[in-house]
Write a protein that holds these residues in place. Structure first.
Motif, PDB file in Angstrom:
ATOM      1  N   MET A  41      -6.687   5.868  -7.233  1.00  0.00           N
ATOM      2  CA  MET A  41      -6.979   4.440  -6.503  1.00  0.00           C
ATOM      3  C   MET A  41      -5.878   3.559  -7.317  1.00  0.00           C
ATOM      4  O   MET A  41      -5.750   3.328  -8.521  1.00  0.00           O
ATOM      5  CB  MET A  41      -8.301   3.962  -6.702  1.00  0.00           C
ATOM      6  N   GLN A  42      -5.322   2.490  -6.373  1.00  0.00           N
ATOM      7  CA  GLN A  42      -4.346   1.616  -6.725  1.00  0.00           C
ATOM      8  C   GLN A  42      -5.184   0.113  -6.466  1.00  0.00           C
ATOM      9  O   GLN A  42      -5.905  -0.172  -5.507  1.00  0.00           O
ATOM     10  CB  GLN A  42      -3.169   1.436  -5.979  1.00  0.00           C
ATOM     11  N   VAL A  43      -4.904  -0.715  -7.515  1.00  0.00           N
ATOM     12  CA  VAL A  43      -5.685  -2.027  -7.281  1.00  0.00           C
ATOM     13  C   VAL A  43      -4.384  -3.346  -7.196  1.00  0.00           C
ATOM     14  O   VAL A  43      -3.846  -3.136  -8.322  1.00  0.00           O
ATOM     15  CB  VAL A  43      -6.564  -2.403  -8.460  1.00  0.00           C
ATOM     16  N   PHE A  44      -4.505  -4.168  -6.555  1.00  0.00           N
ATOM     17  CA  PHE A  44      -3.634  -5.197  -6.197  1.00  0.00           C
ATOM     18  C   PHE A  44      -4.426  -6.667  -6.409  1.00  0.00           C
ATOM     19  O   PHE A  44      -5.606  -6.667  -5.679  1.00  0.00           O
ATOM     20  CB  PHE A  44      -3.171  -5.111  -4.978  1.00  0.00           C
ATOM     21  N   ASN A  45      -3.895  -7.381  -6.992  1.00  0.00           N
ATOM     22  CA  ASN A  45      -4.274  -8.829  -6.757  1.00  0.00           C
ATOM     23  C   ASN A  45      -3.664  -9.496  -5.784  1.00  0.00           C
ATOM     24  O   ASN A  45      -2.391  -9.300  -5.775  1.00  0.00           O
ATOM     25  CB  ASN A  45      -4.071  -9.539  -8.233  1.00  0.00           C
ATOM     26  N   VAL A  46      -4.255 -10.070  -4.939  1.00  0.00           N
ATOM     27  CA  VAL A  46      -3.696 -10.501  -3.688  1.00  0.00           C
ATOM     28  C   VAL A  46      -4.277 -12.089  -3.553  1.00  0.00           C
ATOM     29  O   VAL A  46      -5.407 -12.269  -3.432  1.00  0.00           O
ATOM     30  CB  VAL A  46      -4.269  -9.815  -2.378  1.00  0.00           C
ATOM     31  N   GLN A  47      -3.371 -12.933  -3.619  1.00  0.00           N
ATOM     32  CA  GLN A  47      -3.586 -14.275  -3.222  1.00  0.00           C
ATOM     33  C   GLN A  47      -3.699 -14.884  -1.732  1.00  0.00           C
ATOM     34  O   GLN A  47      -2.772 -14.240  -0.935  1.00  0.00           O
ATOM     35  CB  GLN A  47      -2.644 -15.297  -3.764  1.00  0.00           C
ATOM     36  N   GLY A  48      -4.455 -15.667  -1.284  1.00  0.00           N
ATOM     37  CA  GLY A  48      -4.223 -16.152   0.027  1.00  0.00           C
ATOM     38  C   GLY A  48      -5.293 -15.659   1.218  1.00  0.00           C
ATOM     39  O   GLY A  48      -5.514 -16.051   2.094  1.00  0.00           O
ATOM     40  N   MET A  49      -6.178 -14.636   0.579  1.00  0.00           N
ATOM     41  CA  MET A  49      -7.318 -13.912   1.419  1.00  0.00           C
ATOM     42  C   MET A  49      -8.468 -14.966   1.524  1.00  0.00           C
ATOM     43  O   MET A  49      -8.968 -15.259   0.396  1.00  0.00           O
ATOM     44  CB  MET A  49      -7.651 -12.563   0.909  1.00  0.00           C
ATOM     45  N   THR A  50      -8.836 -15.340   2.569  1.00  0.00           N
ATOM     46  CA  THR A  50     -10.120 -16.204   2.642  1.00  0.00           C
ATOM     47  C   THR A  50     -11.173 -15.885   3.616  1.00  0.00           C
ATOM     48  O   THR A  50     -12.503 -16.414   3.594  1.00  0.00           O
ATOM     49  CB  THR A  50      -9.609 -17.622   2.945  1.00  0.00           C
ATOM     50  N   CYS A  51     -10.983 -14.795   4.455  1.00  0.00           N
ATOM     51  CA  CYS A  51     -11.841 -14.566   5.422  1.00  0.00           C
ATOM     52  C   CYS A  51     -11.975 -13.009   6.008  1.00  0.00           C
ATOM     53  O   CYS A  51     -11.073 -12.533   5.754  1.00  0.00           O
ATOM     54  CB  CYS A  51     -11.666 -15.460   6.667  1.00  0.00           C
TER      55      CYS A  51
END
Length: 67
Positions: free
Chosen positions: A1-11
């Motif tokens: 499994m790979q984990v990413f921090n993602v900015q800008g997701m709101t909905c």
């Protein structure tokens, strides 16, 4: 499994957009999005750079999560 921090997701639309972007590159990928933590977990045979590129193409800032 790979984990990413993602900015800008709101909905929910953001969840669908990120999921579709990843699955367009790997139809078998399993994508889990945690809006509160701003993280996307992906089970895929693709490498991190390919997955990051797919997420970034959707317009989200993304990086590999530390740890």
């Amino acid at each position: 499994m790979q984990v990413f921090n993602v900015q800008g997701m709101t909905c929910g639309h953001c969840i669908k957009a990120v999921t579709r972007a990843v699955q367009a590159q790997d139809a078998q990928a399993q994508v889990e999005v945690d809006l509160a933590a701003r993280q996307v977990r992906v089970h895929s045979a693709l490498g991190a750079e390919q997955l990051l590129a797919a997420i970034r193409e959707e317009g989200y800032a993304a990086e590999v999560a530390a740890g």
